[in-house]
Design an enzyme around this catalytic site. Structure first.
Site, PDB file in Angstrom:
ATOM      1  CD  GLU B 171      -3.091  -1.214   2.057  1.00 20.52           C
ATOM      2  OE1 GLU B 171      -3.144  -0.311   2.912  1.00 20.52           O
ATOM      3  OE2 GLU B 171      -3.958  -2.089   1.928  1.00 20.52           O
ATOM      4  CG  HIS B 394     -15.831  -6.276   6.161  1.00 21.74           C
ATOM      5  ND1 HIS B 394     -15.420  -5.540   7.246  1.00 21.74           N
ATOM      6  CD2 HIS B 394     -14.715  -6.453   5.410  1.00 21.74           C
ATOM      7  CE1 HIS B 394     -14.130  -5.276   7.160  1.00 21.74           C
ATOM      8  NE2 HIS B 394     -13.671  -5.811   6.056  1.00 21.74           N
ATOM      9  CG  HIS B 395     -16.114 -12.895   6.230  1.00 21.77           C
ATOM     10  ND1 HIS B 395     -16.249 -14.081   5.561  1.00 21.77           N
ATOM     11  CD2 HIS B 395     -17.308 -12.677   6.845  1.00 21.77           C
ATOM     12  CE1 HIS B 395     -17.468 -14.560   5.746  1.00 21.77           C
ATOM     13  NE2 HIS B 395     -18.132 -13.726   6.513  1.00 21.77           N
ATOM     14  CD  GLU B 396      -9.838  -6.967   8.690  1.00 26.04           C
ATOM     15  OE1 GLU B 396     -10.020  -6.268   7.681  1.00 26.04           O
ATOM     16  OE2 GLU B 396      -8.798  -7.670   8.841  1.00 26.04           O
ATOM     17  CG  HIS B 464     -10.005  -4.853   0.600  1.00 24.32           C
ATOM     18  ND1 HIS B 464     -10.022  -3.495   0.622  1.00 24.32           N
ATOM     19  CD2 HIS B 464     -10.831  -5.228  -0.389  1.00 24.32           C
ATOM     20  CE1 HIS B 464     -10.852  -3.046  -0.310  1.00 24.32           C
ATOM     21  NE2 HIS B 464     -11.366  -4.078  -0.943  1.00 24.32           N
ATOM     22  CD  GLU B 465      -6.680  -4.950   4.162  1.00 23.08           C
ATOM     23  OE1 GLU B 465      -7.403  -5.935   4.353  1.00 23.08           O
ATOM     24  OE2 GLU B 465      -7.132  -3.818   4.014  1.00 23.08           O
ATOM     25  CD  GLU B 483      -7.046  -2.185   0.153  1.00 14.00           C
ATOM     26  OE1 GLU B 483      -7.448  -1.057   0.470  1.00 14.00           O
ATOM     27  OE2 GLU B 483      -6.680  -3.052   0.990  1.00 14.00           O
ATOM     28  CD  GLU B 489      -7.949   1.551   2.862  1.00 15.05           C
ATOM     29  OE1 GLU B 489      -8.967   1.278   3.510  1.00 15.05           O
ATOM     30  OE2 GLU B 489      -6.979   0.771   2.761  1.00 15.05           O
TER      31      GLU B 489
END
Lengths: 685, 685
Positions: B171, B394-396, B464-465, B483, B489
Site C-alpha cells: 500500500e 465483510h470478513h475482516e 483486501h490486504e 485491493e 481510502e
C-alpha cells in the site's frame, strides 16, 4: 488489608529472610507451611516448610512481558485475601468415585510497573499450587509474555527422575541423577529412536519432575490447568529450578488478554512416595467440566490394527503390498475383540495419504474422510456395531495442524455418519504452523479445541504426541487419554527400548498429569516374529504386562498385541478381559520411583478389586495386606504372577496363574521376578 | 534432441555470449527474439531482443534448495521441445469479450545435481513468460526452496516506477526514480500511515515493476499464476534484478512436491506504453477456470457502510456510541443504492469483535456469524433483496487467518443462509500463523483456498490486504477483485494521501495483475465534514473520480462516497449509475505512466462506450478520436469534465456536463485540469 503486613526478619526452617512476611498459610493438616515474603527491594518470594523442615527455599516470582516491554519482578503489595475451601466432587470417570478438594488459599494482590498482578496460592495437605492472575484493569488489556520467572529453589542436591527438556517430544527414557548431574544433551544423545527433537538446553528438563531428598522427602514439580499458555519446562540454575516457557515461531511465549490466569505451578510434597501417587491436587486445580450431558462418555478397552505395523507384519500405506487396514484383516480383529468383550477396535492406516506422510513438513497429507479402497468402512463399522463394539478412528495429522483444523468439521461429521465415537489423534512430525512446537501456546490451544469440538460431536479423544497432560481431563472428560510420554511402542525401538524401571517412574511423572494410552498387554516379547532380522524385544515379563493395566491408570486401555498372540494364552488374556477401566477406589500400597509400584483398585460400581504390582530390573518379594477388602467378605483371588524361572531377559513369557480364597485379613506374598510383576483379581464371593 | 544444440559464439544486440545457444525463439510477429544459452560452465541464461535491440541482457536462471541442500545453477541440457500456440478464449467477465492467446514455446529439459528441471519459455507479441517445472522423477519428490535466482538484467539505468519491497503490505506510494537511485528504505520512511510493514532491504522493490528506457522502451516485470509459492519480490544488484522470495516463519520459501511448476516470471515489452496496458499476457499464462456453473458470478456496482467510518462520521465498533452498521443507517444505504440501481451494499462493522480487533496479534477476534445486537441482518437482507440488491458481507480476519480458516465453513454457510453472495475479506494486521507474511506461500495458498471454498458456496470474493494479483481471476472467476495496493481510502491518510499521479501509475503496475477494488467516486474532497480538525483531502477533481470507473478496471466497482454527498450532485452521479462494469472491448487510447491514461471501453452486450481520461498534477489538453465507434452510427456523447477553474488543490469539485452528438469521425478535445480528468458516455442513437 495492609494491616496484615508486618516488616520483620524471621526464621523459617534454616533460612533467614529479611522483608515483609505476608501472613503464613498452612495446609489443612498443618503439615505444610507456605510463607510469602516481599523483600525490602520489592521482590516477591515464597518458601515452603513440611513437618517443620524447610523443603523449598525462598523462590522468587515474576513475569517478563514483551509487550508492553516491562519486567514484573518488583511488586507493591496492595492487599491479601485468604480463604479455606473443602468440598467433595465426583469425576465423570477416574481412580476414585469421589475426590476431596481441600485447601487454604492466599491471594496477594500485587502491582508492578503499574500493572495489577494477583498471586494465588493454594496449600493442600499434599502440596501447593500457585498461579499468576492478571485481573481486568484500566490501561492494560492485551499483553505478550516473554518469559515467566517462577522459581523452585531446592535445598539439597536431590535425586531426580527426569527427561530432557524438549519443545517437541516427551518420549525420552527417564534418567535418575542428582540435580547437579543433570545433562539433558548427554541423555538425549543416547536416544536414537525419537523422530523429532527440539532440545532446549543442557540444564533444562521436563515436568512432572520427580525428586527425592537425602532425608526422604519426595518433591514433585509440575503444572495444572494448562490452558491458553505454553508448556512450562524447567531450567536449572544450580539447585534452583526456573520456569522455561515454550516459544512460538517468533520467540514469544504467550499472547494474552485480561482477565487471565496462568496455569498452576504445582509442588507435591510428602515423606511417603505413595502419597505422591495418591495425590489429586493437580486434578483439583483444574476447572470442573461444563458439559451437561456426559452419558456418551464411556471408559473402554480396545484392540487394534496397530502393533502389526510396528512389528513388521503389515504397514500403514496401501502402496507396498502390506496394507494392514484391509477389510478382511480388520474383520478378524473385530471378531476377536467382540468374542472377548472389548469395546473398540482401533484402525490405523485406514485413510489415504500414508504414502508420503512423514518427514516432508507437508501440509496437505490427509483429508480424514477418504478410506483406502481396500477398506470398506461402512460394512466394517456396521459389522462392529452388530457385534457390540465400535471402530476407533485414527486421525494422524502428521503435524500439519492447520490442515487438520480446516478439516475437523468434516472429519468429525464423517465419524458420526460412520457410527464411530472415539478418535485417536496423532501429531507425528514438525508442526504446521511452521515454527510452532508441540508445546507452544498455539498447540496447547489446539488440543483444547479438539477436545471441545469433539465434545460437540459426542466424540471421545485419545491424543498422541500431544503436550504433557495437566489434569485437563476434569475439564474435558471426553479427552480420555494422551500418550505424551514414552509408550509401549518403544519396546520396538532398537536403542533403548522400554527399560524395566520405566513403568515404575511413569506414575511419579507423566501419569500425575492424567491418563496415558500406554498400550500394555504384549504377550510376545521377541519382536522378530515377522522379521527375523529384528533384535528388539519387550523388556518385561508377561505377568508385568498384565499388572500395567492397574498400575497405569487410563479409562482407555488397549490390549496391544495381535489376536494370534493372545489366542494361545487365553488363560492369561482373561485378566485383560476382566480388569476394569473405571474405578471407585484406589489404594497405593507401595511405591518407590524407579523400583516398584503396587496399586489396588476397586472396579466402578462393582465389589471386585484388582491389584497390579511391578518391579524394575530387580526381583523382589512383595507383601500385599488385603485390609482394604470389605470386612466379613470372602473373595476369590486369581493371581497372575511370574513363573519361578521367569526373567525379563531370559524367560519373559513364563507365568503362573493361581486361585485361592482370601479375606481382608489375608496377606499375599508374591515374588516379582527381574523385570516382572503380578496382577491379581479379587472377586467377591 | 541434442542435435538442436550448437556450440558457438554469437552476437545478439550488443553483447557477445560464449556457449551453446539453444535455438532462438521468436514472437509470432517476430519482433521479440528470445535466446537461451548454456554457458560452457553450465549456467543457463536467457536474453531478449526487441525490434533488433537487446532489451534484457544475459540473465541467469537457477533455484537453491534447502532440502535436499543443493544449488541448481549448473545444468546439463537433455533436450528441447518447441511449440506454437494460437487460440481465442472467452473470459467469464473482463475487459474484452474474447482474448487471443498466441505464443511460441520453448522447453529446455535440464538436469542439475541429478534433479530434472524444465525451463518453459513462452514468447508472445508483447512479452515473455518463463517458469521452472519439476517433473515427476525417481528419487526426488518433496523439496524445500531456499531461494530462486531468476535474473532480469537491465541494459540501462531505466526510469522505474516502484514501491518498496515488503512482505506484508503493498500500500505504498509509487516512486519514480532511476533504477540506480532506488532506495526502498528512504521511500518507506516517508510513509506514516501504513499500519504494518515488513521491509526487505534498501534495494528490493515489488512487482509489477514498470520501467522505461532512455530510448523509449517500456519494460514491465511481474509474475503470473502465483499458486502454492511465495510472492516474488525484486532485488537489485546493480542494474540486474533478481527474484527475492517471501520467507515463511522459519526462513524457508516454499514446500513443494513434484510435479510442480513455479509461477511464470513475466516481462512485458513495447515501445508504446499503451501496449503494456493492452497486454493480456499475464491472464493468458493463467489456467482456465475449472468451474462449470458460472451463472452465479456477476460483475456488480455497490455502495457501502464504509467511508463513513473513514471520515469520522461513524465507527466499526459498537462501543463508543458511533456504530455505523446499525439497522436504520444500513437501511438508508439500501434505499439510496436501490433507488439508483446498484447491485449491492457493503456493510462493515456488522459483527462482534471490533472493540479490540487491531494491533494485538490476537487470534480469536471475530467469529463471522455474530452480528452486533443493533444490526438486524435478517430483516436488512430481506429488505435489500426485496429492493433488488444484496448485502455484501465483510470478513475482516484481523490477520488471524488460522481463526478464519477454522470458521470459514460456518461463515460461508451463514452467508448463504442470509442470502448474501459476495464477501469482502480483509487481512489487516500481523498474520497468524505467527511468523508468516501476507506474501508467504502459506498465505498465497490461503487466498486460493478462500476462492475455492467460496466457489463451493457460490460466493464472490473481494479480497483486501491480500498478496498482489497475478491473473488468477482467470482460474478463480469468483475472486472478482483485490485491493493489494494503495486504494482510495488513503485519501484520508494524513501524510501523503493519494497523489494525483498515483492513478496514472496503477494501470502500469498493480492493475496488470488483476482487478482492483480501488473504491473511486468520492465527491466531497475535504474530509473534515464530520471532524473539523481533520486536514486530509482527496487530491483529485470530481470529474477525475468519474473517469476512474473506466481507467481502473474492476468487475466490482464501489461508489465510495456517502449517499448525502451524492444526493446534491445527482447529475454527476448519473455517470456512476450508467457506467458498465463488464466489457466487450477495451481501447487504450493514450497512456504514459505517472502522467496520463485515456481508455475507452464498450459495455458488455451493449453498444454504449465509456471513456475515462485522467492526468497527474499537471493540466493537459487531450484529443480523443472516436474512430472505434461503429461506422455510420450516431452517438450521444455525455461529457463529464473539469470546470475551467477546477484544480485538485483549489477547486476540486467543479465540473461541467455537456452533451453532443458524435460519430466515429468526431474528435473530442478536452482539457484536464490539474489533478483532473474526464468521463464520457457514448450512447448509440
Amino acid at each position: 488489608m495492609l494491616g496484615k503486613l508486618l516488616l520483620f526478619c524471621f526464621c523459617l526452617g534454616n533460612s533467614w529472610v529479611y522483608g515483609q512476611e505476608i501472613m503464613p498459610i498452612y495446609s489443612p493438616n498443618h503439615q505444610l507451611r507456605l510463607s510469602v515474603v516481599r523483600s525490602v527491594a520489592g521482590s516477591l518470594t515464597y518458601q515452603l516448610g513440611y513437618k517443620s523442615k524447610e523443603v523449598i527455599g525462598a523462590s522468587s516470582l515474576g513475569i517478563v512481558l514483551k509487550k508492553p516491554a516491562v519486567s514484573l519482578q518488583s511488586f507493591e503489595v496492595l492487599g491479601v485475601d485468604t480463604l479455606s475451601h473443602n468440598e467433595i466432587w465426583t469425576p465423570v470417570w477416574g481412580e476414585e468415585r469421589e475426590i476431596r478438594n481441600q485447601y487454604a488459599q492466599l491471594i496477594v494482590h500485587g502491582k508492578s510497573e503499574g500493572i495489577l498482578v494477583d498471586f494465588i496460592f493454594r496449600v493442600f495437605n499434599d502440596g501447593i499450587g500457585f498461579r499468576y492472575h492478571f485481573p481486568e484493569q484500566f490501561g492494560f488489556q492485551h499483553f505478550i509474555v516473554n518469559e515467566e520467572l517462577s522459581q523452585f529453589r531446592m535445598l539439597g542436591d536431590h535425586t531426580a527422575f527426569w527427561i530432557p527438556g524438549d519443545y517437541d517430544t516427551n518420549e525420552y527414557t527417564y534418567q535418575k541423577t542428582r540435580i547437579s548431574e543433570i545433562d539433558a544433551f548427554s541423555a538425549a544423545a543416547k536416544e536414537k529412536d525419537i523422530a523429532l527433537t527440539a532440545l532446549i538446553g543442557p540444564k533444562v528438563v521436563q515436568s512432572p519432575l520427580m525428586m527425592k531428598s537425602a532425608n526422604g522427602i519426595y518433591i514433585n514439580i509440575h503444572e495444572a490447568a494448562l490452558i491458553n499458555y505454553p508448556v512450562m519446562h524447567l531450567g536449572l540454575s544450580g539447585l534452583t529450578i526456573i520456569s522455561t516457557l515454550t516459544p512460538d515461531a517468533v520467540g514469544n511465549k504467550a499472547y494474552l488478554q485480561t482477565p487471565f490466569s496462568t496455569p498452576w505451578r504445582t509442588i507435591l510434597i510428602s515423606d511417603r512416595a505413595e502419597d505422591i501417587l495418591a495425590s489429586r491436587l493437580i486434578l483439583n486445580l483444574n476447572a470442573p467440566t461444563s458439559l451437561r450431558d456426559i452419558s456418551w462418555i464411556k471408559p473402554q478397552k480396545f484392540m487394534g490394527m496397530w502393533w502389526e505395523m510396528h512389528v513388521g507384519k503389515a504397514n500403514w500405506p496401501l502402496a507396498g503390498g502390506k496394507h494392514g487396514a484391509n477389510t478382511a484383516n480388520v474383520k478378524r480383529y473385530i471378531d476377536f475383540a467382540a468374542q472377548h468383550g472389548f469395546d473398540g477396535v482401533l484402525v490405523e492406516g485406514w485413510n489415504k495419504g500414508w504414502e508420503d506422510w512423514f518427514g516432508n513438513w507437508k501440509e496437505e497429507v490427509f483429508d480424514f474422510v477418504s478410506p483406502y479402497p481396500d477398506y470398506d468402512i461402512d460394512s466394517l463399522s456396521a459389522y462392529a456395531q452388530k457385534k457390540g463394539l465400535r471402530l476407533i478412528m485414527h486421525h494422524e495429522t502428521s503435524g500439519a495442524v492447520t490442515n487438520y483444523e480446516r478439516r475437523m468439521t468434516d472429519a468429525y461429521q464423517y465419524m458420526v455418519d460412520k457410527g464411530i465415537n472415539t478418535v485417536k489423534t496423532g501429531y507425528v512430525g514438525r508442526i504446521i504452523p511452521r515454527g510452532e512446537h508441540h508445546d507452544s501456546q498455539w498447540m496447547v490451544n489446539h488440543y483444547a479445541r479438539v477436545a471441545e469440538k469433539a465434545a460437540a460431536y459426542r466424540l471421545m479423544v485419545d491424543s498422541h504426541e500431544s503436550a504433557h497432560p495437566t489434569g485437563l481431563h476434569r475439564t474435558y472428560p471426553n479427552w480420555m487419554a494422551s500418550e505424551a510420554a514414552r509408550g509401549s511402542e518403544f519396546n520396538n525401538a532398537p536403542t533403548l527400548g522400554i527399560l524395566p524401571e520405566h513403568t515404575t517412574i511413569l506414575p511419579f511423572t507423566r501419569l500425575l498429569g492424567g491418563p496415558m494410552d500406554y498400550t500394555p498387554g504384549l504377550f510376545h516379547m521377541k519382536l522378530n516374529q515377522f522379521d527375523s532380522t529384528r533384535k528388539t524385544r519387550v523388556q518385561s515379563t508377561l505377568a508385568k504386562q498384565l499388572a500395567l493395566y492397574v498400575t497405569i491408570y487410563s479409562p482407555l486401555q488397549m490390549a496391544a498385541d495381535l489376536p494370534e498372540n493372545y489366542a494361545g494364552r487365553l488363560d492369561a488374556f482373561q485378566f485383560i478381559k476382566d480388569v476394569a477401566v473405571d474405578w471407585d477406589a484406589t489404594r497405593i500400597l507401595a511405591a518407590e520411583p524407579g523400583e516398584f509400584v503396587t496399586i489396588a483398585r476397586k472396579a466402578k460400581g462393582r465389589s471386585d478389586w484388582f491389584i497390579g504390582s511391578i518391579t524394575d530390573e530387580n526381583a523382589r518379594d512383595i507383601r500385599i495386606p488385603l485390609d482394604f477388602l470389605d470386612s466379613g467378605a470372602r473373595y476369590e483371588a486369581v493371581i497372575y504372577r511370574d513363573a519361578d524361572d521367569a526373567d525379563y531377559e531370559k524367560n519373559p513369557e513364563a507365568y503362573v496363574i493361581t486361585k485361592s480364597e482370601v479375606t481382608r485379613k489375608s496377606l499375599l506374598t508374591i515374588r516379582l521376578q527381574r523385570g516382572g510383576g503380578c496382577a491379581v483379581r479379587l472377586k467377591k464371593l
